[in-house]
Design a protein around this motif. Sequence first.
Motif, short mmCIF file in Angstrom:
data_model
loop_
_atom_site.label_atom_id
_atom_site.label_comp_id
_atom_site.label_asym_id
_atom_site.label_seq_id
_atom_site.Cartn_x
_atom_site.Cartn_y
_atom_site.Cartn_z
N GLU A 34 0.80 -1.26 0.08
CA GLU A 34 0.01 -0.10 -0.08
C GLU A 34 0.81 1.27 0.13
OE1 GLU A 34 -3.12 -0.01 2.95
OE2 GLU A 34 -2.70 -2.14 3.19
N SER A 35 0.10 2.33 -0.21
CA SER A 35 0.97 3.59 -0.34
C SER A 35 1.53 3.79 0.85
CB SER A 35 0.39 4.71 -0.87
OG SER A 35 -1.37 4.55 -0.75
N SER A 36 0.73 3.39 2.00
CA SER A 36 1.36 3.57 3.33
C SER A 36 2.71 2.73 3.76
CB SER A 36 0.51 3.42 4.46
OG SER A 36 0.01 1.88 4.25
N GLY A 37 3.18 1.93 2.89
CA GLY A 37 4.04 1.04 3.11
C GLY A 37 3.61 -0.37 3.95
N ARG A 38 2.25 -0.47 4.53
CA ARG A 38 1.78 -1.44 5.14
C ARG A 38 1.81 -2.58 3.79
NH1 ARG A 38 -2.35 1.50 8.70
NH2 ARG A 38 -2.80 2.32 6.87
N ILE A 39 1.66 -3.66 4.27
CA ILE A 39 1.32 -4.78 3.16
C ILE A 39 0.08 -5.31 3.28
CG2 ILE A 39 2.37 -6.89 2.16
CD1 ILE A 39 4.97 -5.95 3.19
N ALA A 40 -0.87 -5.30 2.30
CA ALA A 40 -1.86 -6.28 2.39
C ALA A 40 -1.45 -7.58 1.61
CB ALA A 40 -3.10 -5.52 1.31
N ILE A 41 -1.94 -8.68 2.49
CA ILE A 41 -1.47 -10.07 2.13
C ILE A 41 -2.55 -11.05 2.49
CG2 ILE A 41 -0.29 -10.39 4.34
CD1 ILE A 41 1.84 -11.80 2.58
N THR A 42 -2.69 -12.19 1.58
CA THR A 42 -3.74 -13.23 2.11
C THR A 42 -3.28 -13.94 3.32
OG1 THR A 42 -2.14 -14.48 0.59
CG2 THR A 42 -4.26 -13.90 -0.34
N ARG A 43 -4.45 -14.11 3.94
CA ARG A 43 -4.44 -14.95 5.30
C ARG A 43 -3.98 -16.29 4.95
NH1 ARG A 43 -8.45 -13.06 9.89
NH2 ARG A 43 -9.08 -11.06 8.89
N SER A 44 -3.51 -16.97 5.93
CA SER A 44 -2.96 -18.37 5.65
C SER A 44 -3.98 -19.38 5.64
CB SER A 44 -1.58 -18.61 6.88
OG SER A 44 -1.48 -20.12 6.40
N GLY A 45 -3.64 -20.32 4.53
CA GLY A 45 -4.65 -21.51 4.52
C GLY A 45 -5.90 -21.28 3.75
N CYS A 46 -6.33 -19.98 3.08
CA CYS A 46 -7.31 -19.88 2.17
C CYS A 46 -7.12 -20.31 0.71
CB CYS A 46 -7.45 -18.28 2.09
SG CYS A 46 -7.68 -17.44 3.37
N HIS A 47 -8.32 -20.64 0.26
CA HIS A 47 -8.09 -21.18 -1.13
C HIS A 47 -8.05 -19.76 -2.00
CE1 HIS A 47 -8.71 -22.89 -5.06
NE2 HIS A 47 -8.62 -23.81 -4.50
#
Length: 203
Positions: A34-47
């Motif tokens: 993200e522009s804030s530097g935070r990272i959007a990522i998938t949760r573990s174990g999802c299809h």
Amino acid sequence: MKFDDAAAAIVAAGQRMDAMGWVPATAGNISVRESSGRIAITRSGCHKGQLTPAEVMRVDGDGASLEPGARPSYETLLHCGIYRRFPDAGAVVHGHSVANTVLSRRAGDEIRLSGYELLKAFPGGPTHETETAVPVLDNDQDIPRLQRMLDALWDRTPDAPPGYLIRGHGVYVWGKDMGHAVARLEALEFMLLCHLEEGRNAR
Ligand SMILES: CSCCC(=O)C(=O)COP(=O)(O)O
Ligand SMILES: [Zn+2]
């Protein structure tokens, strides 16, 4: 990019990768910086082909969860390692295809791809005459140790392509945004499939 847009891009990438057969079972993980530097990522174990925006969460640049109780991808530190090393990287995709799994099991420490028109999707030259050497690392369940191997590799080869394979496991590819990362993944998977077919026909 804001979180809602990042989550939508991740969901769409998961659907695309699933349609191609690259994320069987709950394999793969996907992120956006993200522009804030935070990272959007998938949760573990999802299809990854059936993701909802609620299965996307945020971590900081060191991979620490910003949502108490939520567990990000087991491989989050590999995403963080890419964002830390490559300031232009805005999205990372990881999949487990048949081609990348079979080829990485047979390979040494790299797979050389040359003469493919789709090499144009990778940095290094405007023509198909370029060659790229995609690194292959041994699989390791110790993700911080695997990331240290990658950092050592990138120290030695600063011109390494924007992707690598993990033996018997899968591929990581990144780009400036999700469209770019997925296009590079498609190009790399296409070339790996050609490489696999050529090996089969040569026997
Ligand atoms: C079922 S695949 C094994 C774990 C893996 O390699 C993967 O890509 C998915 O892990 P995550 O924690 O991101 O769901
Ligand atoms: Zn994986």
